[in-house]
Design an enzyme around this catalytic site. Structure first.
Site, PDB file in Angstrom:
ATOM      1  N   LYS A  78     -34.513  45.110 -17.037  1.00  0.00           N
ATOM      2  CA  LYS A  78     -34.643  46.221 -16.091  1.00  0.00           C
ATOM      3  C   LYS A  78     -33.276  46.809 -15.774  1.00  0.00           C
ATOM      4  CE  LYS A  78     -38.396  43.633 -13.911  1.00  0.00           C
ATOM      5  NZ  LYS A  78     -38.568  42.513 -12.976  1.00  0.00           N
ATOM      6  N   LYS A 119     -30.708  40.900 -24.244  1.00  0.00           N
ATOM      7  CA  LYS A 119     -32.098  40.957 -23.776  1.00  0.00           C
ATOM      8  C   LYS A 119     -32.446  42.360 -23.262  1.00  0.00           C
ATOM      9  CE  LYS A 119     -33.213  39.677 -19.566  1.00  0.00           C
ATOM     10  NZ  LYS A 119     -33.664  39.096 -18.297  1.00  0.00           N
ATOM     11  N   LYS A 166     -25.463  37.728 -13.279  1.00  0.00           N
ATOM     12  CA  LYS A 166     -25.651  38.755 -12.249  1.00  0.00           C
ATOM     13  C   LYS A 166     -24.433  38.920 -11.355  1.00  0.00           C
ATOM     14  CE  LYS A 166     -30.243  39.765 -12.434  1.00  0.00           C
ATOM     15  NZ  LYS A 166     -31.554  39.894 -12.152  1.00  0.00           N
TER      16      LYS A 166
HETATM   17  P1  TYM Z   1     -38.527  38.585 -14.101  1.00  0.00           P
HETATM   18  O1  TYM Z   1     -39.217  39.412 -13.086  1.00  0.00           O
HETATM   19  O2  TYM Z   1     -37.093  38.873 -14.400  1.00  0.00           O
HETATM   20  O3  TYM Z   1     -39.308  38.610 -15.457  1.00  0.00           O
HETATM   21  C1  TYM Z   1     -40.702  38.352 -15.489  1.00  0.00           C
HETATM   22  C2  TYM Z   1     -41.068  37.653 -16.785  1.00  0.00           C
HETATM   23  O4  TYM Z   1     -40.737  38.487 -17.891  1.00  0.00           O
HETATM   24  C3  TYM Z   1     -39.956  37.730 -18.823  1.00  0.00           C
HETATM   25  N1  TYM Z   1     -39.009  38.648 -19.491  1.00  0.00           N
HETATM   26  C4  TYM Z   1     -38.887  38.754 -20.813  1.00  0.00           C
HETATM   27  N2  TYM Z   1     -39.535  38.141 -21.833  1.00  0.00           N
HETATM   28  C5  TYM Z   1     -39.182  38.494 -23.094  1.00  0.00           C
HETATM   29  N3  TYM Z   1     -38.217  39.415 -23.358  1.00  0.00           N
HETATM   30  C6  TYM Z   1     -37.542  40.051 -22.383  1.00  0.00           C
HETATM   31  N4  TYM Z   1     -36.631  40.967 -22.678  1.00  0.00           N
HETATM   32  C7  TYM Z   1     -37.877  39.728 -21.031  1.00  0.00           C
HETATM   33  N5  TYM Z   1     -37.431  40.162 -19.825  1.00  0.00           N
HETATM   34  C8  TYM Z   1     -38.131  39.477 -18.893  1.00  0.00           C
HETATM   35  C9  TYM Z   1     -39.229  36.710 -17.957  1.00  0.00           C
HETATM   36  O5  TYM Z   1     -38.781  35.600 -18.718  1.00  0.00           O
HETATM   37  C10 TYM Z   1     -40.313  36.339 -16.981  1.00  0.00           C
HETATM   38  O6  TYM Z   1     -41.194  35.369 -17.536  1.00  0.00           O
HETATM   39  N6  TYM Z   1     -37.541  34.453 -11.565  1.00  0.00           N
HETATM   40  C11 TYM Z   1     -38.589  35.158 -12.257  1.00  0.00           C
HETATM   41  C12 TYM Z   1     -39.796  35.432 -11.374  1.00  0.00           C
HETATM   42  C13 TYM Z   1     -40.322  34.222 -10.728  1.00  0.00           C
HETATM   43  C14 TYM Z   1     -41.082  33.203 -11.351  1.00  0.00           C
HETATM   44  C15 TYM Z   1     -41.354  32.255 -10.320  1.00  0.00           C
HETATM   45  C16 TYM Z   1     -41.567  33.023 -12.647  1.00  0.00           C
HETATM   46  C17 TYM Z   1     -40.146  33.878  -9.415  1.00  0.00           C
HETATM   47  N7  TYM Z   1     -40.760  32.701  -9.189  1.00  0.00           N
HETATM   48  C18 TYM Z   1     -42.082  31.100 -10.591  1.00  0.00           C
HETATM   49  C19 TYM Z   1     -42.299  31.856 -12.910  1.00  0.00           C
HETATM   50  C20 TYM Z   1     -42.553  30.915 -11.892  1.00  0.00           C
HETATM   51  C21 TYM Z   1     -38.029  36.490 -12.724  1.00  0.00           C
HETATM   52  O7  TYM Z   1     -37.106  37.005 -12.175  1.00  0.00           O
HETATM   53  O8  TYM Z   1     -38.704  37.041 -13.725  1.00  0.00           O
END
Ligand code: TYM
Length: 333
Positions: free
Chosen positions: A204, A201, A117
């Protein structure tokens, strides 16, 4: 009398930045749904994390509303799952600070997401501190609830590994306080790739052409699938090393239809890439169409506030107890 077996606990969250993608749906939300009967679940909206990079307040509010509606529309049942918003439970921010004090600059700066990032930020002096501290807050999100498992996509696994390190460090410094959680990734679909660049990947922030957004116009999504990058040759075969584009489409179709990859390979044998993409587009658009209808009716029903209020109450009860234990251990009480 039969003894009641205590369910294992799971916790996970999604950030309301940008619009939700098919990657979030397949890698995370579908997993949550599949576990809700078997586990005690805490699923939240990671809205504090959304502030780590600049975001417009109106957009954040809309994304939050969309995310909770999507959770409900996908079938997360508030009777079974504690659904809440991170900022409604102030213990997250408080434990986040304690976790930041127990983490090292070195380990935080080695996080892949932080490196990715900030790679394109030309002014290194103005990298937001929040993006650097992000994993400490994420560790707090998890450790407050003592979950056994944290279901995530592959990209978040490293943050859960760091959470484990922080829990072990805290436990050995201050005596046993946190359960050490395990990341849980699904066998299939834990990394959905971009349609325009199947080596990267789907995200967003990735190019719009390569990303399917859950609430987007279906014609737009169909066009994106029809113009997905494919590979040399003409076989519909699952072979991620040599055919990343076709393999990604097969994975998406399999996760959404419930058919195995080998069944899909057989059904699509002899088809050209164009016809195969049509099959995939139909599967994706069917799923998204029913999801979008449900989201619209949930948003019109006015149940969102009530679900979040009740979820926050239940989550706060658990979080409060854990934080006060931590405050005692570190000497704040
Ligand atoms: P975030 O919001 O980026 O993504 C949410 C979840 O979606 C999964 N994901 C994917 N899985 C498969 N293929 C993809 N292309 C793909 N893009 C996203 C992510 O792996 C995630 O599981 N930091 C985390 C949010 C968070 C969190 C937590 C998660 C904050 N605190 C505590 C678990 C426990 C995040 O930014 O996910």
């Amino acid at each position: 009398m039969q003894e009641q077996v205590k369910k294992k606990r799971m916790l996970s969250g999604i950030k309301p930045t940008g619009r939700l993608t098919l990657g979030n749906y397949i890698g995370a939300i579908k997993q949550f749904i599949s576990y809700q009967d078997e586990y005690e679940m805490y699923i939240f909206i990671a809205d504090l994390h959304a502030l780590t990079l600049p975001i417009d307040a109106k957009e954040l509010r809309q994304n939050t509303k969309d995310l909770i509606s999507i959770y409900l529309a996908c079938g997360l049942d508030p009777e079974k799952v504690v659904l809440f918003k991170q900022s409604d439970v102030h213990e997250h921010a408080e434990l986040g600070y304690i976790m930041a004090c127990n983490s090292y600059m070195g380990e935080l700066s080695r996080m892949t997401q932080y490196k990715d990032k900030t790679a394109n930020m030309s002014e290194k002096d103005s990298i937001p501190t929040g993006i650097f501290l992000y994993p400490a807050l994420m560790a707090a999100d998890i450790l407050l609830y003592d979950p056994d498992y944290v279901p995530v996509g592959v990209d978040q696994k490293q943050h859960v590994e760091l959470t484990r390190d922080l829990a072990i460090r805290f436990n050995s410094r201050y005596s046993d306080t946190f359960k050490v959680p395990e990341p849980l990734t699904s066998k299939q679909g834990a990394k959905v790739f971009s349609l325009s660049n199947p080596e990267k990947k789907m995200s967003k922030s990735e190019s719009d052409k390569g990303t399917i957004y859950l609430l987007d116009d279906l014609n737009v999504s169909r066009k994106k699938i029809m113009s997905a990058v494919t590979d040399l040759g003409r076989d519909i075969k699952y072979d991620p090393a040599n055919k990343p584009g076709i393999s990604n489409l097969l994975t998406i179709a399999s996760c959404l239809s419930g058919k195995s990859i080998s069944t899909l390979e057989k059904e699509c044998e002899g088809m050209g890439y164009g016809d195969f993409k049509k099959v995939v587009a139909d599967i994706v658009c069917n799923e998204l169409s029913s999801l979008q209808t449900k989201v619209a009716s949930i948003q019109a029903s006015g149940i969102i506030e009530k679900v979040l209020e009740e979820g926050a109450m239940k989550a706060s009860y658990v979080a409060r107890k854990k934080l006060s234990k931590v405050y005692r251990k570190v000497g704040l009480r």
